[in-house]
Design a protein around this motif. Structure first.
Motif, PDB file in Angstrom:
ATOM      1  N   LYS A 159      -8.664   6.011  35.691  1.00 29.61           N
ATOM      2  CA  LYS A 159      -7.833   6.662  36.697  1.00 29.61           C
ATOM      3  C   LYS A 159      -6.593   5.817  36.986  1.00 29.61           C
ATOM      4  CE  LYS A 159      -6.691   9.507  40.042  1.00 29.61           C
ATOM      5  NZ  LYS A 159      -6.056  10.800  39.724  1.00 29.61           N
ATOM      6  N   GLY A 160      -6.769   4.506  37.124  1.00 32.09           N
ATOM      7  CA  GLY A 160      -5.626   3.622  37.332  1.00 32.09           C
ATOM      8  C   GLY A 160      -4.696   3.608  36.134  1.00 32.09           C
ATOM      9  N   PHE A 161      -5.272   3.639  34.933  1.00 28.28           N
ATOM     10  CA  PHE A 161      -4.496   3.663  33.690  1.00 28.28           C
ATOM     11  C   PHE A 161      -3.569   4.876  33.666  1.00 28.28           C
ATOM     12  CE2 PHE A 161      -3.792   4.717  29.248  1.00 28.28           C
ATOM     13  CZ  PHE A 161      -3.604   3.488  28.629  1.00 28.28           C
ATOM     14  N   ILE A 162      -4.109   6.044  33.990  1.00 30.51           N
ATOM     15  CA  ILE A 162      -3.315   7.271  33.966  1.00 30.51           C
ATOM     16  C   ILE A 162      -2.314   7.290  35.120  1.00 30.51           C
ATOM     17  CG2 ILE A 162      -3.439   9.792  34.170  1.00 30.51           C
ATOM     18  CD1 ILE A 162      -6.083   9.667  32.637  1.00 30.51           C
ATOM     19  N   GLU A 163      -2.685   6.731  36.275  1.00 31.14           N
ATOM     20  CA  GLU A 163      -1.738   6.645  37.390  1.00 31.14           C
ATOM     21  C   GLU A 163      -0.515   5.814  37.010  1.00 31.14           C
ATOM     22  OE1 GLU A 163      -1.581   7.978  40.623  1.00 31.14           O
ATOM     23  OE2 GLU A 163      -3.070   9.308  39.737  1.00 31.14           O
ATOM     24  N   GLY A 164      -0.718   4.818  36.138  1.00 32.18           N
ATOM     25  CA  GLY A 164       0.403   3.995  35.697  1.00 32.18           C
ATOM     26  C   GLY A 164       1.450   4.768  34.927  1.00 32.18           C
ATOM     27  N   TYR A 165       1.066   5.937  34.367  1.00 33.87           N
ATOM     28  CA  TYR A 165       2.046   6.788  33.693  1.00 33.87           C
ATOM     29  C   TYR A 165       3.184   7.171  34.642  1.00 33.87           C
ATOM     30  CZ  TYR A 165      -1.422   7.855  29.967  1.00 33.87           C
ATOM     31  OH  TYR A 165      -2.330   7.789  28.937  1.00 33.87           O
ATOM     32  N   ASN A 166       2.854   7.291  35.948  1.00 31.36           N
ATOM     33  CA  ASN A 166       3.830   7.788  36.915  1.00 31.36           C
ATOM     34  C   ASN A 166       5.081   6.918  37.014  1.00 31.36           C
ATOM     35  OD1 ASN A 166       2.683  10.224  38.062  1.00 31.36           O
ATOM     36  ND2 ASN A 166       1.099   8.934  38.950  1.00 31.36           N
ATOM     37  N   THR A 167       4.972   5.649  36.661  1.00 31.65           N
ATOM     38  CA  THR A 167       6.165   4.792  36.710  1.00 31.65           C
ATOM     39  C   THR A 167       7.185   5.205  35.659  1.00 31.65           C
ATOM     40  OG1 THR A 167       5.264   3.149  35.168  1.00 31.65           O
ATOM     41  CG2 THR A 167       4.759   2.862  37.518  1.00 31.65           C
ATOM     42  N   MET A 168       6.719   5.823  34.568  1.00 26.16           N
ATOM     43  CA  MET A 168       7.571   6.286  33.462  1.00 26.16           C
ATOM     44  C   MET A 168       8.302   5.139  32.778  1.00 26.16           C
ATOM     45  SD  MET A 168       9.195   9.741  35.161  1.00 26.16           S
ATOM     46  CE  MET A 168       8.295  10.646  36.429  1.00 26.16           C
ATOM     47  N   ASP A 169       7.828   3.909  32.981  1.00 22.99           N
ATOM     48  CA  ASP A 169       8.565   2.747  32.480  1.00 22.99           C
ATOM     49  C   ASP A 169       8.456   2.556  30.976  1.00 22.99           C
ATOM     50  OD1 ASP A 169       9.689   2.059  34.865  1.00 22.99           O
ATOM     51  OD2 ASP A 169       8.188   0.558  35.397  1.00 22.99           O
ATOM     52  N   THR A 170       7.406   3.087  30.357  1.00 19.34           N
ATOM     53  CA  THR A 170       7.335   2.990  28.893  1.00 19.34           C
ATOM     54  C   THR A 170       8.421   3.839  28.253  1.00 19.34           C
ATOM     55  OG1 THR A 170       4.958   2.567  28.980  1.00 19.34           O
ATOM     56  CG2 THR A 170       5.849   3.312  26.879  1.00 19.34           C
ATOM     57  N   PHE A 171       8.647   5.043  28.797  1.00 23.00           N
ATOM     58  CA  PHE A 171       9.765   5.866  28.326  1.00 23.00           C
ATOM     59  C   PHE A 171      11.079   5.124  28.514  1.00 23.00           C
ATOM     60  CE2 PHE A 171       7.164   9.854  29.481  1.00 23.00           C
ATOM     61  CZ  PHE A 171       6.625   9.917  28.206  1.00 23.00           C
ATOM     62  N   ALA A 172      11.249   4.554  29.710  1.00 26.23           N
ATOM     63  CA  ALA A 172      12.498   3.856  30.006  1.00 26.23           C
ATOM     64  C   ALA A 172      12.704   2.667  29.076  1.00 26.23           C
ATOM     65  CB  ALA A 172      12.497   3.400  31.464  1.00 26.23           C
ATOM     66  N   ALA A 173      11.612   1.964  28.739  1.00 25.59           N
ATOM     67  CA  ALA A 173      11.720   0.781  27.883  1.00 25.59           C
ATOM     68  C   ALA A 173      12.259   1.135  26.500  1.00 25.59           C
ATOM     69  CB  ALA A 173      10.360   0.093  27.757  1.00 25.59           C
ATOM     70  N   LEU A 174      11.976   2.349  26.021  1.00 26.67           N
ATOM     71  CA  LEU A 174      12.501   2.781  24.728  1.00 26.67           C
ATOM     72  C   LEU A 174      14.025   2.840  24.743  1.00 26.67           C
ATOM     73  CD1 LEU A 174       9.948   5.626  23.898  1.00 26.67           C
ATOM     74  CD2 LEU A 174      10.157   3.424  22.730  1.00 26.67           C
ATOM     75  N   MET A 175      14.600   3.069  25.924  1.00 29.78           N
ATOM     76  CA  MET A 175      16.048   3.121  26.068  1.00 29.78           C
ATOM     77  C   MET A 175      16.632   1.769  26.483  1.00 29.78           C
ATOM     78  SD  MET A 175      16.574   6.136  25.175  1.00 29.78           S
ATOM     79  CE  MET A 175      15.786   7.727  25.032  1.00 29.78           C
ATOM     80  N   PHE A 176      15.903   1.025  27.318  1.00 30.28           N
ATOM     81  CA  PHE A 176      16.419  -0.246  27.827  1.00 30.28           C
ATOM     82  C   PHE A 176      16.601  -1.275  26.716  1.00 30.28           C
ATOM     83  CE2 PHE A 176      14.450   0.533  32.284  1.00 30.28           C
ATOM     84  CZ  PHE A 176      15.491   1.408  32.563  1.00 30.28           C
ATOM     85  N   GLY A 177      15.785  -1.203  25.677  1.00 26.40           N
ATOM     86  CA  GLY A 177      15.912  -2.159  24.581  1.00 26.40           C
ATOM     87  C   GLY A 177      17.318  -2.174  24.015  1.00 26.40           C
ATOM     88  N   MET A 178      17.902  -0.968  23.851  1.00 32.02           N
ATOM     89  CA  MET A 178      19.262  -0.872  23.322  1.00 32.02           C
ATOM     90  C   MET A 178      20.271  -1.468  24.305  1.00 32.02           C
ATOM     91  SD  MET A 178      19.232   2.982  21.710  1.00 32.02           S
ATOM     92  CE  MET A 178      18.705   3.737  23.263  1.00 32.02           C
ATOM     93  N   LEU A 179      20.080  -1.206  25.606  1.00 22.60           N
ATOM     94  CA  LEU A 179      21.004  -1.709  26.617  1.00 22.60           C
ATOM     95  C   LEU A 179      21.016  -3.238  26.651  1.00 22.60           C
ATOM     96  CD1 LEU A 179      20.272   0.751  29.576  1.00 22.60           C
ATOM     97  CD2 LEU A 179      22.210   0.787  27.994  1.00 22.60           C
ATOM     98  N   ILE A 180      19.819  -3.832  26.580  1.00 24.24           N
ATOM     99  CA  ILE A 180      19.721  -5.296  26.659  1.00 24.24           C
ATOM    100  C   ILE A 180      20.346  -5.940  25.427  1.00 24.24           C
ATOM    101  CG2 ILE A 180      18.112  -7.238  26.819  1.00 24.24           C
ATOM    102  CD1 ILE A 180      16.198  -5.283  28.265  1.00 24.24           C
ATOM    103  N   LEU A 181      20.116  -5.340  24.259  1.00 25.19           N
ATOM    104  CA  LEU A 181      20.729  -5.869  23.045  1.00 25.19           C
ATOM    105  C   LEU A 181      22.251  -5.775  23.114  1.00 25.19           C
ATOM    106  CD1 LEU A 181      18.290  -4.535  20.289  1.00 25.19           C
ATOM    107  CD2 LEU A 181      18.570  -6.892  21.063  1.00 25.19           C
ATOM    108  N   ASP A 182      22.769  -4.692  23.708  1.00 27.37           N
ATOM    109  CA  ASP A 182      24.225  -4.570  23.888  1.00 27.37           C
ATOM    110  C   ASP A 182      24.754  -5.687  24.787  1.00 27.37           C
ATOM    111  OD1 ASP A 182      24.462  -2.365  22.277  1.00 27.37           O
ATOM    112  OD2 ASP A 182      24.342  -0.906  23.919  1.00 27.37           O
ATOM    113  N   VAL A 183      24.008  -6.006  25.853  1.00 31.39           N
ATOM    114  CA  VAL A 183      24.406  -7.091  26.748  1.00 31.39           C
ATOM    115  C   VAL A 183      24.453  -8.415  25.991  1.00 31.39           C
ATOM    116  CG1 VAL A 183      23.713  -8.457  28.755  1.00 31.39           C
ATOM    117  CG2 VAL A 183      23.578  -5.965  28.839  1.00 31.39           C
TER     118      VAL A 183
END
Length: 434
Positions: free
Chosen positions: A189-213
């Protein structure tokens, strides 16, 4: 010429990465989970940390190993599939869920505690004002807003640290009873609740931003880029872990402060009021509301820019208006309803992100990476959709024989089998041409 970062620069990069993930919306989930988990709080918290901290961490590291975010990690997939994945992620973290949630968290923690009789009408008025301001700021985004964001995140973090210390030193309540949802499988239940942060989706995009920096700072060597990105990911993970554990404990010691709660925003507001009185509640309301505005502007601006570039139709400003209006309309369903609706979608599509990260790590062992990537993600999507439809309340009893189907994780074993098949597939034969 490749440059090296000083320890101060590396630390700054780590805090920047932490700021990317620490949205004001994320802080509402751990307190409610801690409140509902009761004596099972340790197990529930472990599951939550795995998806809310662990998965974004390994996703950023995978992005570092691949040399970028979603485009490079998905290079063995058809271009159209990568585009669909990116579009789905921007819709989820944009007008569908994450961006409207910022307005609702601002309402729950910035206005609702001070209302005698909150109603749908007050929510509608607030969302019009909130996303109207977001619209204006997104149309005229400049250095002032960026500076405000850089100031607000440290202030919000300091506020959360102060709250965490107070929770450890002077807990205001006692441990609640275990809610039925956390009775049988608190870890899952806690594992699935962690989906709500949506941070894994965001991390797929943030990797490019950090490399640009890093490139802007003169770090051109790919190994150095990967190393710095990994360090930044570890710093961000440590910060997120501290915040989430503290908020779990806050929720787990809040019986008496609140007798029941529909969302974590109510728990945090009541706890701050109990600890620091009305002045503390006003400060919390101001900081969270401003942080929600900066987060919303960032999300609306990023989505508008993406869809403008994707379609080639309409100006950036037109897409800002479209996204802001969509956020305002969606936000009027209320925070509890929005979270309830988002869960089946996240349950359905999170497995695809996990499968992509897993395939990226195993890429060096694959002799037929194109086949392996496509099979793994296709299987994760199919069985993730089954889990998602079950989470939505549809009758999926025909699949009850699948392992872990009853706990919403039917995708795990089939995806592992697909990975094994992909690893065992021989390299394709080279075609011989005359």
């Amino acid at each position: 010429m490749n440059k090296s970062l000083s320890p101060f620069d590396v630390l700054g990069l780590g805090f920047m990465t932490f700021a990317f993930f620490l949205g004001a919306g994320n802080i509402i989930f751990p307190p409610l989970a801690g409140f509902l988990a009761g004596e099972n709080i340790t197990s529930a918290m472990s599951g939550f940390l795995l998806t809310a901290v662990g998965l974004p961490l390994v996703t950023l590291i995978a992005a570092a190993l691949a040399g970028g975010g979603l485009p490079t990690m998905g290079r063995y997939l058809p271009t159209g599939v990568v585009t669909v994945m990116a579009t789905a992620i921007f819709i989820i973290i944009g007008p569908a869920f994450a961006a409207p949630r910022t307005g609702l968290v601002a309402y729950e923690m910035g206005l609702k505690p001070f209302l005698q009789d909150p109603s749908q009408f007050t929510l509608t008025l607030f969302t019009i004002g909130f996303f109207g301001l977001v619209l204006l700021l997104s149309l005229n985004q400049g250095q002032l807003l960026d500076a405000i964001g850089k100031v607000l995140t440290p202030i919000l973090l300091l506020l959360l640290i102060g709250l965490a210390i107070a929770v450890f030193i002077s807990p205001q309540g006692t441990q609640p009873e275990v809610n039925e949802a956390y009775m049988a499988q608190p870890f899952v239940k806690g594992f699935i609740e962690g989906y709500n942060t949506m941070d894994t989706f965001a991390a797929l995009m943030f990797g490019m931003l950090i490399l640009d920096v890093l490139r802007q700072k003169g770090v051109t060597d790919k190994r150095a880029q990967s190393r710095y990105l990994m360090i930044a990911a570890l710093i961000a993970a440590a910060g997120l872990g501290f915040v989430y554990v503290s908020l779990f404990i806050l929720g787990g010691t809040s019986l008496g402060v609140v007798e029941s709660a529909n969302n974590g925003g109510e728990i945090i507001s009541a706890y701050v009021l109990s600890l620091f009185g009305a002045p503390g509640l006003w400060i919390l309301a101001a900081i969270v509301s401003l942080a929600c505005i900066t987060t919303a502007v960032g999300l609306v601006s990023a989505c508008a820019d993406y869809f403008h570039r994707l379609t080639g139709k309409g100006s950036y400003r037109v897409w800002v208006v479209i996204n802001a209006l969509a956020c305002m309309l969606v936000a009027n369903v209320g925070l509890n309803t929005l979270i309830t609706v988002s869960i089946p979608v996240l349950v359905a599509f999170y497995p695809v992100a996990v499968a992509l990260v897993l395939a990226t790590y195993l890429r060096p062992l694959m002799r037929a990476p194109v086949f392996a990537f496509r099979l793994t993600l296709a299987v994760a999507l199919v069985f993730g959709l089954i889990d998602g439809m079950q989470a939505a309340g549809l009758n999926m009893s025909a699949f009850h024989l699948l392992p872990m189907f009853d706990i919403g994780m039917a995708w795990v074993l089939p995806t592992c089998v697909a990975v094994a098949i992909g690893l065992g597939m021989p390299a394709p034969r080279q075609q011989v041409t005359a």
